[in-house]
Enzyme design. Structure first.
Site, PDB file in Angstrom:
ATOM      1  N   ASP A   7       0.817  -1.212   0.000  1.00  0.00           N
ATOM      2  CA  ASP A   7       0.000   0.000   0.000  1.00  0.00           C
ATOM      3  C   ASP A   7       0.851   1.262   0.000  1.00  0.00           C
ATOM      4  OD1 ASP A   7      -2.111  -1.713   0.080  1.00  0.00           O
ATOM      5  OD2 ASP A   7      -2.555  -1.432   2.211  1.00  0.00           O
ATOM      6  N   GLY A   8       2.079   1.174   0.521  1.00  0.00           N
ATOM      7  CA  GLY A   8       2.944   2.349   0.558  1.00  0.00           C
ATOM      8  C   GLY A   8       3.313   2.862  -0.819  1.00  0.00           C
TER       9      GLY A   8
ATOM     10  N   ASN B 142      -4.412   9.115   2.525  1.00  0.00           N
ATOM     11  CA  ASN B 142      -4.878   8.364   3.699  1.00  0.00           C
ATOM     12  C   ASN B 142      -5.367   9.279   4.815  1.00  0.00           C
ATOM     13  OD1 ASN B 142      -4.898   5.683   3.100  1.00  0.00           O
ATOM     14  ND2 ASN B 142      -3.059   5.158   4.237  1.00  0.00           N
TER      15      ASN B 142
ATOM     16  N   THR C  51      -9.397   2.593   6.798  1.00  0.00           N
ATOM     17  CA  THR C  51      -8.944   1.231   7.103  1.00  0.00           C
ATOM     18  C   THR C  51      -7.476   1.200   7.521  1.00  0.00           C
ATOM     19  OG1 THR C  51      -8.504   0.913   4.731  1.00  0.00           O
ATOM     20  CG2 THR C  51     -10.616   0.130   5.579  1.00  0.00           C
TER      21      THR C  51
ATOM     22  N   TYR D 258      -4.712   3.929   9.898  1.00  0.00           N
ATOM     23  CA  TYR D 258      -4.490   4.346  11.278  1.00  0.00           C
ATOM     24  C   TYR D 258      -5.820   4.555  12.000  1.00  0.00           C
ATOM     25  CZ  TYR D 258      -1.992   6.778  15.080  1.00  0.00           C
ATOM     26  OH  TYR D 258      -1.460   7.141  16.287  1.00  0.00           O
TER      27      TYR D 258
END
Length: 438
Positions: free
Chosen positions: A183-184, A282, A323, A325
């Protein structure tokens, strides 16, 4: 997510006409013309079943229901205001299309992962030799010894266009993006484009893979399908963040005496303000940093003070970030097609402080409380971490530039499969059924 402005309220002259109720998302043209014949001009949402058909409010395949009728009774209707009344596109109809065939592709590879070298080489060879595409690669990726010392990969590497983060602007040169990693890599791709983002195709080659729906085994057919423009899209909304910091400059002091001979003790002079802007996929995290005291920050919504956060901090996240932190801090998980912003406290010193969801488009502003004992720190998708002092402010709202993520199947199936496979959502041992008595 991206929202198309649509005229939901008819003009005063058209309120009584049948065309005022027509919505292309909810009704087919043919069905509407048949239903309109012989019908009374004024109707409401509670109309008798005898006046309509069962297909009148057709359900869509998306999470959204049909567009509501915005006339209420014979004389009332929604006030026409094109600046605030918007129509949200049906997510099931969001499909990728190309105005022109794509020619350039940005390949993002997770750094310091030896397992990605072979997939990276295979993908680049396929793109350059079989599809004759221009491949952009970050310069530090090619500095890997395994790539630099590979003589067989040398001819392919010479065709690459390289760039450096924060130095080279490639926003107008990329047709679409392919991510190899977790995901990063998708978060990193988002940070490279502060405006419009090209479509992103993410392959699951990392640890979690919640945002990366594609497997690399059949990458040739999947990439070809995307190049041909046959794929579903999910528009992942981003946050537009503006940080305004009071710019202070310390005067040079030698032996406690300034150049003009006046005794001084490191006086900070305010000479202006420093403004920084970010596009965040995010979340924006405001925390207490290294201080042992609780953070004390004020949260404003559209100029109104809604609460003061006393605790370890606060998370302002998108549905995509719900979904991440925010979920770890106890927030609900929101589908990326839901237009919303989530506010989640981090370890609040209050039993009644629960996460809340506010509409997309509102403007949040976070500042240190006047009586705060310590400063705060802020980070954007885990990067660009910096200190927030008294007088500084963080303004957050929904960005008009979402990240178009290419789906493996569709937005609903991909999201729930990720919940089940990555987060093991609602996984438990099932109960045994009762034995049938003889």
């Amino acid at each position: 997510m991206e929202m198309n402005r649509d005229k939901l309220c008819p003009s005063k002259a058209d309120v009584s006409s049948d065309s005022a109720f027509h919505c292309s998302t909810c009704h087919d043209d043919e069905e509407w013309s048949n239903m309109s014949r012989g019908r009374a001009k004024s109707r409401s949402l509670s109309a008798s079943p005898a006046l309509g058909s069962t297909k009148e409010f057709r359900r869509t395949r998306s999470l959204h229901g049909p567009c509501p009728v915005t006339t209420f009774g014979p004389k009332a209707c929604m006030l026409q205001n094109p600046k605030t009344i918007m129509h949200i596109q049906d997510p099931a109809s969001q499909r990728l299309t190309w105005n022109k065939p794509p020619k350039s592709v940005l390949v993002i590879k997770k750094i310091r992962d030896a397992s990605l070298l072979q997939p990276f080489k295979e993908l680049c060879v396929y793109l350059t030799e079989e599809n004759n595409m221009i491949v952009y690669v970050e310069k530090k990726v090619l500095e890997d010894p395994a790539i630099a010392n590979d003589d067989n990969f040398g001819p392919v590497k010479k065709k690459f266009c390289t760039f450096r983060e924060d130095y080279d602007d490639i926003s107008n040169q990329i047709d679409f993006i392919i991510c190899l990693g977790g995901d990063g890599t998708l978060l990193y791709a988002s940070s490279l484009f502060q405006g419009s983002v090209p479509p992103v195709m993410a392959f699951h080659l990392g640890s979690l893979g919640f945002l990366t729906p594609f497997n690399f085994e059949n990458f040739q057919s999947q990439v070809t399908q995307v190049i041909e423009g046959n794929a579903a899209l999910v528009l992942r909304s981003r946050l537009k963040v503006k940080v305004v910091k009071e710019h202070r400059e310390k005067t040079t002091v030698q032996n406690g005496i300034e150049e003009n001979g006046v005794v001084s003790t490191n006086i900070e002079k305010e000479v202006g303000k420093q403004i920084m802007q970010y596009q965040v996929l995010n979340e924006v995290v405001v925390d207490r940093g290294p201080s042992s005291y609780l953070s004390n920050v004020d949260v404003f919504l559209d100029g109104h003070l809604i609460t003061t956060v006393q605790g370890d901090g606060v998370i302002v996240s998108t549905p995509t970030g719900s979904t991440a932190y925010a979920a770890a801090a106890g927030a609900s998980m929101i589908h990326p097609n839901v237009p919303a912003i989530m506010i989640t406290p981090i370890c609040p010193h209050s039993l009644s402080f629960r996460p809340i969801v506010v509409p997309a488009g509102v403007e949040l502003k976070i500042m240190l409380s006047p009586d705060a004992r310590n400063t705060a720190w802020v980070s954007f998708d885990g990067r660009k971490r910096q200190e927030i002092c008294h007088g500084d402010s963080i303004s957050i709202t929904t960005s008009c530039y979402p990240l178009p993520s290419i789906c493996f199947r569709d937005p609903v199936s991909d999201w729930f499969e990720s919940l089940a496979e990555c987060l093991h959502w609602n996984v438990r041992k099932k109960q045994n059924n009762f034995a049938v008595e003889e």
